[in-house]
Design a protein around this motif. Structure first.
Motif, PDB file in Angstrom:
ATOM      1  N   LYS A 187       0.907  -1.191   0.072  1.00  0.00           N
ATOM      2  CA  LYS A 187      -0.206  -0.027   0.100  1.00  0.00           C
ATOM      3  C   LYS A 187       0.929   1.232  -0.038  1.00  0.00           C
ATOM      4  CE  LYS A 187      -2.356  -1.210   3.992  1.00  0.00           C
ATOM      5  NZ  LYS A 187      -1.917  -2.935   3.910  1.00  0.00           N
ATOM      6  N   GLU A 188       1.979   1.145   0.840  1.00  0.00           N
ATOM      7  CA  GLU A 188       2.808   2.447   0.712  1.00  0.00           C
ATOM      8  C   GLU A 188       3.413   2.493  -0.635  1.00  0.00           C
ATOM      9  OE1 GLU A 188       6.637   4.388   3.008  1.00  0.00           O
ATOM     10  OE2 GLU A 188       5.341   2.762   4.325  1.00  0.00           O
ATOM     11  N   VAL A 189       3.834   1.557  -1.281  1.00  0.00           N
ATOM     12  CA  VAL A 189       4.535   1.840  -2.763  1.00  0.00           C
ATOM     13  C   VAL A 189       3.674   2.235  -3.439  1.00  0.00           C
ATOM     14  CG1 VAL A 189       5.527   0.428  -4.745  1.00  0.00           C
ATOM     15  CG2 VAL A 189       5.856  -0.361  -2.201  1.00  0.00           C
ATOM     16  N   ARG A 192       3.368   5.940  -2.977  1.00  0.00           N
ATOM     17  CA  ARG A 192       4.609   6.570  -3.362  1.00  0.00           C
ATOM     18  C   ARG A 192       4.543   6.847  -4.744  1.00  0.00           C
ATOM     19  NH1 ARG A 192       8.776   7.428   0.045  1.00  0.00           N
ATOM     20  NH2 ARG A 192       8.700   6.419   1.872  1.00  0.00           N
ATOM     21  N   MET A 193       3.764   5.882  -5.474  1.00  0.00           N
ATOM     22  CA  MET A 193       3.653   6.100  -6.954  1.00  0.00           C
ATOM     23  C   MET A 193       2.939   7.105  -7.546  1.00  0.00           C
ATOM     24  SD  MET A 193       3.838   1.884  -8.106  1.00  0.00           S
ATOM     25  CE  MET A 193       3.759   2.075  -9.765  1.00  0.00           C
ATOM     26  N   ILE A 194       1.758   7.372  -6.427  1.00  0.00           N
ATOM     27  CA  ILE A 194       0.776   8.148  -7.000  1.00  0.00           C
ATOM     28  C   ILE A 194       1.535   9.484  -6.647  1.00  0.00           C
ATOM     29  CG2 ILE A 194      -1.441   9.497  -5.970  1.00  0.00           C
ATOM     30  CD1 ILE A 194      -2.354   6.543  -5.251  1.00  0.00           C
ATOM     31  N   THR A 248       2.821  15.159  -0.106  1.00  0.00           N
ATOM     32  CA  THR A 248       1.691  14.013   0.140  1.00  0.00           C
ATOM     33  C   THR A 248       2.058  13.559   1.695  1.00  0.00           C
ATOM     34  OG1 THR A 248       1.638  13.740  -2.022  1.00  0.00           O
ATOM     35  CG2 THR A 248       0.738  11.902  -0.618  1.00  0.00           C
ATOM     36  N   LEU A 249       0.911  13.505   2.281  1.00  0.00           N
ATOM     37  CA  LEU A 249       0.934  12.705   3.479  1.00  0.00           C
ATOM     38  C   LEU A 249       0.115  11.449   3.481  1.00  0.00           C
ATOM     39  CD1 LEU A 249       1.623  12.818   6.620  1.00  0.00           C
ATOM     40  CD2 LEU A 249      -0.662  13.810   6.960  1.00  0.00           C
ATOM     41  N   PHE A 250       0.845  10.338   3.906  1.00  0.00           N
ATOM     42  CA  PHE A 250       0.208   8.881   3.914  1.00  0.00           C
ATOM     43  C   PHE A 250      -0.081   8.723   5.138  1.00  0.00           C
ATOM     44  CE2 PHE A 250       1.276   4.110   3.500  1.00  0.00           C
ATOM     45  CZ  PHE A 250       0.079   3.925   3.214  1.00  0.00           C
ATOM     46  N   LEU A 251      -1.296   8.217   5.443  1.00  0.00           N
ATOM     47  CA  LEU A 251      -1.770   7.801   6.693  1.00  0.00           C
ATOM     48  C   LEU A 251      -2.040   6.135   6.591  1.00  0.00           C
ATOM     49  CD1 LEU A 251      -4.114  10.882   7.573  1.00  0.00           C
ATOM     50  CD2 LEU A 251      -1.856  10.182   8.376  1.00  0.00           C
ATOM     51  N   ASP A 252      -1.176   5.439   7.108  1.00  0.00           N
ATOM     52  CA  ASP A 252      -1.303   3.944   7.015  1.00  0.00           C
ATOM     53  C   ASP A 252      -2.186   3.697   8.214  1.00  0.00           C
ATOM     54  OD1 ASP A 252      -1.317   1.209   5.856  1.00  0.00           O
ATOM     55  OD2 ASP A 252       0.792   1.102   6.512  1.00  0.00           O
TER      56      ASP A 252
END
Length: 473
Positions: A187-189, A192-194, A248-252
């Motif tokens: 999901k994090e990959v 990051r691609m987005i 971008t902030l990614f909230l896992d």
């Protein structure tokens, strides 16, 4: 050489004739239908290479047309043409399997390029039916990865290519994206691609594991604090939102956010401002938010552990990732990719994998998904003493899955019941470890659900995972 056949479905006679003349001049055979059913009947009875369909037909809409066409032959590329520019509509038609979405006024040259591209890809890709069992051949040596980025891999599978198309579609927008998938599916990959494909490329990408945030410090970690806000706040601190400003902030594991921080997140989403802990001033923020979860947020919402207003605010665009056990056709690509990475990191030159290893890989359920595969390959590369990975080089857990996997009845598939120690502390530790593994299996590795099953809070579960060496790196 047989000419490609295009079927145009549109109730606008002028557009049909314009496109028909244009494509015939470019060497295509063109057939026309003015209603949805007329077009579908033609697809049932005649060979068609590609379809151009209007979204609004007298008897059907674009969604119905895509679904019906894919039921007849899911390999036919479909390009949807509409007079209404609607992002949500575009997203849905792509998800249903359309190749592309074009808004009027139409430019024949632009559509020609799309048709050529679609037909080229359709001819180069393997065609799948529901009965196909898709497994990559077992390569005797490593092939070069087809990824365009050394850190990312796009497997050669229909599901991976669909995800890539969704990434390409949503990346240029500022829409909030929800990435669904089990732990270890990458999901994090994808996040990051987005980010890398967006206009924010080059700006910060800040990942946050909401499940690992200490409850008492979560607000400070996310939103920052000012000096003196609480005991130990000796200076101002930037939170994740401020660090990600412009990027971008990614909230896992977003479902693990506390109620208080869900309220604060809602305010950020609505007003694009944050307030640091201990401050009385709002700070404007420009952040693109991507969230990920391995749990069903609708279930959490109905259990009142996740706010309904947050759910509908973030639910703008979804990308769902399949677990590795449901996409075994991707195994070969990932194995080769991780083999190359492991060779680089460990300064080795392993370039072969024994057939018996492939048998193990294809029969294993991969509960840890891509992350588990990556770790298994790296350990195997480290263990082997030559240029080939043999069965003896594989991790113990993969060779003996019955020791940690649970069946549907919740009982352990273990034939080795020999007790190593009768000391009460060891017996208790083994029992707790088994219970935790079983709870994690039932909860699809979701820590919050597992803690609920075990009757403990999340902090206690994390402490136990750490003590028993079960915490993921």
């Amino acid at each position: 050489m047989t000419k490609d056949k295009i079927l145009i479905i549109d109730d606008d006679v002028d557009i049909c004739m314009l496109l028909k003349r244009f494509f015939e001049r470019n060497g295509y055979v063109v057939k026309i239908a003015f209603k949805g059913m007329e077009g579908l009947n033609y697809v049932k009875n005649e060979k068609v290479d590609i379809i151009l369909t209007d979204f609004r037909l007298p008897d059907k809409d674009g969604f119905q047309m895509i679904e019906a066409i894919k039921e007849i032959n899911k390999n036919i590329p479909v390009i949807v043409i509409t007079g209404y520019s609607d992002v949500n509509q575009a997203v849905k038609v792509i998800r249903l399997g359309a190749y592309e979405y074009v808004t009027k006024p139409i430019y024949p040259e632009e559509i020609l390029l799309l048709v050529q591209d679609a037909l080229k890809k359709q001819k180069n890709e393997p065609q799948f039916t529901e009965k196909d069992v898709v497994l990559e051949p077992k390569p005797k040596s490593v092939k070069k990865s087809n990824t365009k980025n050394d850190n990312f891999l796009i497997p050669n599978s229909p599901s991976a290519k669909k995800a890539q198309r969704l990434i390409k579609l949503v990346a240029p927008t500022n829409m909030t994206v929800v990435i669904l998938g089990e732990s270890g599916t990458g999901k994090e990959v994808v996040a990051r691609m987005i980010h890398e494909a967006s206009t924010r490329q080059g700006q910060p990408f800040i990942p946050v594991d909401c499940g690992a945030l200490p409850q008492e410090l979560a607000s400070s970690e996310l939103f920052g604090h000012v000096k003196g806000a609480f005991t130990g706040a000796f200076s101002d601190k930037k939170g994740s939102f401020e660090l990600a400003d412009g990027g971008t902030l990614f909230l896992d594991e977003i479902g693990n956010l506390s109620y208080e921080n869900q309220v604060k997140l809602l305010r950020v989403l609505q007003e694009r401002v944050i307030r640091k802990v201990g401050s009385e001033k709002d700070m404007p923020i420009d952040v693109r938010i991507i969230v990920a979860t391995n749990e069903d947020l609708k279930v959490a919402m109905h259990k009142s552990t996740f706010r309904e207003d947050i759910y509908y605010r973030i639910n703008e665009f979804k990308i769902e990732l399949k677990p590795l056990r449901e996409s075994k056709e991707e195994l070969s690509d990932f194995v080769d990719f991780f083999l190359q990475k492991s060779n680089q990191e460990l300064s080795k030159s392993v370039n072969k994998i024994d057939d018996k290893v492939w048998e193990v890989f294809n029969s294993y359920s991969w509960p840890g998904n891509i992350r588990e595969l990556k770790n298994a390959i790296k350990l195997s590369v480290l263990m082997t003493e030559n240029d080939s990975i043999s069965k003896n080089d594989l991790p113990y857990d993969i060779l003996n899955p019955h020791n940690t996997n649970w069946n549907n009845n919740g009982s352990k598939n273990d034939t080795d019941t020999k007790q190593k120690s009768l000391l009460l502390k060891d017996v208790a530790a083994e029992a707790e470890t088994k219970a935790i593994l079983r709870a994690l299996s039932i909860a699809n590795n979701n820590k919050t659900k597992a803690a609920d099953i075990l009757g403990v809070d999340r902090k206690t579960l994390y402490n136990k995972l750490n003590v028993y060496g079960l915490l993921e790196e």
